[in-house]
Write a protein that holds these residues in place. Sequence first.
Motif, PDB file in Angstrom:
ATOM      1  N   HIS A 158       0.848  -1.212  -0.239  1.00  0.00           N
ATOM      2  CA  HIS A 158      -0.068  -0.111  -0.031  1.00  0.00           C
ATOM      3  C   HIS A 158       0.612   1.279  -0.133  1.00  0.00           C
ATOM      4  O   HIS A 158       0.556   2.290  -0.645  1.00  0.00           O
ATOM      5  CB  HIS A 158      -0.895  -0.071   1.057  1.00  0.00           C
ATOM      6  N   ARG A 159       1.836   1.302   0.591  1.00  0.00           N
ATOM      7  CA  ARG A 159       2.615   2.264   1.013  1.00  0.00           C
ATOM      8  C   ARG A 159       3.401   2.609  -0.550  1.00  0.00           C
ATOM      9  O   ARG A 159       3.679   3.983  -0.962  1.00  0.00           O
ATOM     10  CB  ARG A 159       3.764   2.037   1.802  1.00  0.00           C
ATOM     11  N   VAL A 160       3.683   1.512  -1.268  1.00  0.00           N
ATOM     12  CA  VAL A 160       4.358   1.829  -2.768  1.00  0.00           C
ATOM     13  C   VAL A 160       3.280   2.334  -3.608  1.00  0.00           C
ATOM     14  O   VAL A 160       3.520   3.430  -4.355  1.00  0.00           O
ATOM     15  CB  VAL A 160       4.694   0.214  -3.385  1.00  0.00           C
ATOM     16  N   VAL A 161       2.003   2.102  -3.451  1.00  0.00           N
ATOM     17  CA  VAL A 161       0.734   2.540  -4.526  1.00  0.00           C
ATOM     18  C   VAL A 161       0.798   4.037  -3.845  1.00  0.00           C
ATOM     19  O   VAL A 161       0.872   4.912  -4.905  1.00  0.00           O
ATOM     20  CB  VAL A 161      -0.542   2.115  -4.077  1.00  0.00           C
ATOM     21  N   GLY A 162       0.977   4.495  -2.766  1.00  0.00           N
ATOM     22  CA  GLY A 162       0.815   5.779  -2.397  1.00  0.00           C
ATOM     23  C   GLY A 162       2.108   6.750  -2.554  1.00  0.00           C
ATOM     24  O   GLY A 162       2.026   7.801  -3.030  1.00  0.00           O
ATOM     25  N   LYS A 163       3.285   6.110  -2.806  1.00  0.00           N
ATOM     26  CA  LYS A 163       4.419   6.866  -3.136  1.00  0.00           C
ATOM     27  C   LYS A 163       4.500   6.928  -4.481  1.00  0.00           C
ATOM     28  O   LYS A 163       4.725   8.108  -5.054  1.00  0.00           O
ATOM     29  CB  LYS A 163       5.558   5.982  -2.671  1.00  0.00           C
ATOM     30  N   VAL A 164       4.013   6.014  -5.542  1.00  0.00           N
ATOM     31  CA  VAL A 164       3.716   6.199  -6.812  1.00  0.00           C
ATOM     32  C   VAL A 164       2.935   7.213  -7.151  1.00  0.00           C
ATOM     33  O   VAL A 164       3.302   8.211  -8.084  1.00  0.00           O
ATOM     34  CB  VAL A 164       3.345   4.904  -7.580  1.00  0.00           C
ATOM     35  N   ALA A 165       1.715   7.279  -6.606  1.00  0.00           N
ATOM     36  CA  ALA A 165       0.793   8.297  -6.899  1.00  0.00           C
ATOM     37  C   ALA A 165       1.415   9.737  -6.665  1.00  0.00           C
ATOM     38  O   ALA A 165       1.178  10.670  -7.323  1.00  0.00           O
ATOM     39  CB  ALA A 165      -0.420   8.093  -5.803  1.00  0.00           C
ATOM     40  N   LEU A 178      -9.711   6.135   0.188  1.00  0.00           N
ATOM     41  CA  LEU A 178      -9.489   6.107  -1.162  1.00  0.00           C
ATOM     42  C   LEU A 178      -8.183   5.673  -1.458  1.00  0.00           C
ATOM     43  O   LEU A 178      -7.855   4.827  -2.491  1.00  0.00           O
ATOM     44  CB  LEU A 178      -9.600   7.409  -1.675  1.00  0.00           C
ATOM     45  N   VAL A 179      -7.036   6.094  -0.705  1.00  0.00           N
ATOM     46  CA  VAL A 179      -5.852   5.861  -1.076  1.00  0.00           C
ATOM     47  C   VAL A 179      -5.663   4.309  -1.152  1.00  0.00           C
ATOM     48  O   VAL A 179      -4.860   3.569  -1.695  1.00  0.00           O
ATOM     49  CB  VAL A 179      -4.817   6.431   0.022  1.00  0.00           C
ATOM     50  N   HIS A 180      -6.046   3.783   0.190  1.00  0.00           N
ATOM     51  CA  HIS A 180      -6.117   2.243   0.326  1.00  0.00           C
ATOM     52  C   HIS A 180      -6.863   1.417  -0.580  1.00  0.00           C
ATOM     53  O   HIS A 180      -6.236   0.521  -0.996  1.00  0.00           O
ATOM     54  CB  HIS A 180      -6.658   1.949   2.013  1.00  0.00           C
ATOM     55  N   LEU A 181      -8.046   1.938  -0.878  1.00  0.00           N
ATOM     56  CA  LEU A 181      -8.979   1.026  -1.453  1.00  0.00           C
ATOM     57  C   LEU A 181      -8.459   0.967  -3.040  1.00  0.00           C
ATOM     58  O   LEU A 181      -8.686  -0.159  -3.697  1.00  0.00           O
ATOM     59  CB  LEU A 181     -10.322   1.675  -1.702  1.00  0.00           C
ATOM     60  N   VAL A 236       2.945  -8.426  -9.863  1.00  0.00           N
ATOM     61  CA  VAL A 236       2.614  -7.606  -8.429  1.00  0.00           C
ATOM     62  C   VAL A 236       3.304  -6.294  -8.662  1.00  0.00           C
ATOM     63  O   VAL A 236       2.661  -5.124  -8.596  1.00  0.00           O
ATOM     64  CB  VAL A 236       3.473  -8.134  -7.260  1.00  0.00           C
ATOM     65  N   LYS A 237       4.538  -6.108  -9.274  1.00  0.00           N
ATOM     66  CA  LYS A 237       5.089  -4.630  -9.428  1.00  0.00           C
ATOM     67  C   LYS A 237       4.271  -3.672 -10.519  1.00  0.00           C
ATOM     68  O   LYS A 237       4.082  -2.683 -10.206  1.00  0.00           O
ATOM     69  CB  LYS A 237       6.565  -4.687 -10.021  1.00  0.00           C
ATOM     70  N   SER A 238       3.720  -4.531 -11.300  1.00  0.00           N
ATOM     71  CA  SER A 238       3.023  -3.692 -12.594  1.00  0.00           C
ATOM     72  C   SER A 238       1.829  -3.206 -11.874  1.00  0.00           C
ATOM     73  O   SER A 238       1.002  -2.061 -12.057  1.00  0.00           O
ATOM     74  CB  SER A 238       2.711  -4.697 -13.566  1.00  0.00           C
ATOM     75  N   GLN A 239       1.125  -4.284 -10.949  1.00  0.00           N
ATOM     76  CA  GLN A 239      -0.258  -3.866 -10.435  1.00  0.00           C
ATOM     77  C   GLN A 239      -0.166  -2.536  -9.411  1.00  0.00           C
ATOM     78  O   GLN A 239      -0.862  -1.728  -9.237  1.00  0.00           O
ATOM     79  CB  GLN A 239      -0.710  -4.873  -9.746  1.00  0.00           C
ATOM     80  N   LEU A 240       0.947  -2.612  -8.722  1.00  0.00           N
ATOM     81  CA  LEU A 240       1.343  -1.574  -7.549  1.00  0.00           C
ATOM     82  C   LEU A 240       1.332  -0.394  -8.435  1.00  0.00           C
ATOM     83  O   LEU A 240       1.028   0.707  -8.141  1.00  0.00           O
ATOM     84  CB  LEU A 240       2.528  -2.085  -6.979  1.00  0.00           C
ATOM     85  N   ASN A 241       2.225  -0.531  -9.662  1.00  0.00           N
ATOM     86  CA  ASN A 241       2.547   0.911 -10.243  1.00  0.00           C
ATOM     87  C   ASN A 241       1.163   1.520 -10.844  1.00  0.00           C
ATOM     88  O   ASN A 241       1.004   2.680 -10.833  1.00  0.00           O
ATOM     89  CB  ASN A 241       3.382   0.359 -11.674  1.00  0.00           C
ATOM     90  N   LYS A 242       0.343   0.413 -11.558  1.00  0.00           N
ATOM     91  CA  LYS A 242      -0.838   1.111 -12.107  1.00  0.00           C
ATOM     92  C   LYS A 242      -1.705   1.543 -10.872  1.00  0.00           C
ATOM     93  O   LYS A 242      -2.496   2.546 -11.101  1.00  0.00           O
ATOM     94  CB  LYS A 242      -1.738  -0.354 -12.568  1.00  0.00           C
ATOM     95  N   GLY A 243      -1.710   0.922  -9.521  1.00  0.00           N
ATOM     96  CA  GLY A 243      -2.721   1.473  -8.531  1.00  0.00           C
ATOM     97  C   GLY A 243      -2.291   2.815  -8.212  1.00  0.00           C
ATOM     98  O   GLY A 243      -3.028   3.735  -8.050  1.00  0.00           O
ATOM     99  N   GLY A 244      -0.877   3.050  -8.279  1.00  0.00           N
ATOM    100  CA  GLY A 244      -0.683   4.415  -7.795  1.00  0.00           C
ATOM    101  C   GLY A 244      -0.876   5.473  -9.140  1.00  0.00           C
ATOM    102  O   GLY A 244      -1.227   6.589  -8.816  1.00  0.00           O
ATOM    103  N   ILE A 245      -0.641   5.110 -10.244  1.00  0.00           N
ATOM    104  CA  ILE A 245      -1.060   6.152 -11.280  1.00  0.00           C
ATOM    105  C   ILE A 245      -2.407   6.513 -11.160  1.00  0.00           C
ATOM    106  O   ILE A 245      -2.666   7.461 -11.565  1.00  0.00           O
ATOM    107  CB  ILE A 245      -0.398   5.381 -12.518  1.00  0.00           C
ATOM    108  N   ARG A 246      -3.263   5.205 -11.326  1.00  0.00           N
ATOM    109  CA  ARG A 246      -4.485   5.771 -11.384  1.00  0.00           C
ATOM    110  C   ARG A 246      -5.134   6.465 -10.372  1.00  0.00           C
ATOM    111  O   ARG A 246      -6.223   7.086 -10.257  1.00  0.00           O
ATOM    112  CB  ARG A 246      -5.441   4.210 -11.631  1.00  0.00           C
ATOM    113  N   LEU A 247      -4.641   6.187  -9.112  1.00  0.00           N
ATOM    114  CA  LEU A 247      -5.018   6.580  -7.570  1.00  0.00           C
ATOM    115  C   LEU A 247      -4.813   8.227  -8.120  1.00  0.00           C
ATOM    116  O   LEU A 247      -5.415   9.241  -7.715  1.00  0.00           O
ATOM    117  CB  LEU A 247      -4.089   6.429  -6.491  1.00  0.00           C
TER     118      LEU A 247
END
Length: 260
Positions: free
Chosen positions: A30-37, A130-133, A240-251
């Motif tokens: 989750h922290r990766v998603v936030g950091k990418v966003a 929202l960030v988490h979801l 996994v890494k691709s999904q984390l990247n996508k999650g951050g970008i779309r957030l």
Amino acid sequence: MKLLALLLVLNFSVFASSHSKSNDWGQNGHRVVGKVAEQYLSKKAKRKINRLLKGQSLAVISTYADEIKSDNKYDEFKPWHYANVDFHLTYLESEPSKKGDIVTGINKCLKILKDKKASKADKVFYLKMLVHLMGDMHQPLHFGKKEDRGANDFKVKWFYNNSNMHRVWDTEMIRSYNMSYSELAANLNSLSKYQVAEIQKGSLLDWVEETRGLTKKVYNSAETNENLSYKYMYDWFSVVKSQLNKGGIRLAVMLNKVFG
């Protein structure tokens, strides 16, 4: 020989940590998603979010929705972390959950954040949610089968220790990679402007169906009670890494629309 044996044991221990509690992409995911966003936010969105969060980063607040699970007064939000949809149906074709799900949860967050009459406290709460979801939405097994609780009852072994497929995808692979969230975020695949634009395209429901397509593949990636180890990491950690990247970008897409 003794040194070699010690190195092998240490190397194995890095990969074999298996007794962690499954926790929705795990804290580092989750922290990766936030950091990418944060890397894709507009300046205006950054300023507004910074004021709301009083300087806290999206990475720091990304785990809030899991932390409140231990407080009964937040029980109504537990169904927001997932959606159980039959594989042969789309999300829209399925019968909606009366308790809500990850899609209705995300839409509720967006509604509150856009509401000029909403209190600051509500905006902070729903921003954290929202960030988490948006992270959860990109973890394929959050669209898993109802009968096995999103693959929590899909038992496997992770480096010969008891686990389940949901935990493997939430936590085990990320932990086994043995990077901090900031290191992992910094070492995701570099994307061209075209690739980023392609990820940003579409609606929430488009992204849901994309993730659900991956859900079916993940269910077919292992057998019950199979021991998963280095080969599984080799085959699937790039996803996994691709999904984390996508999650951050779309957030960031959502936050820029709300705050930008």
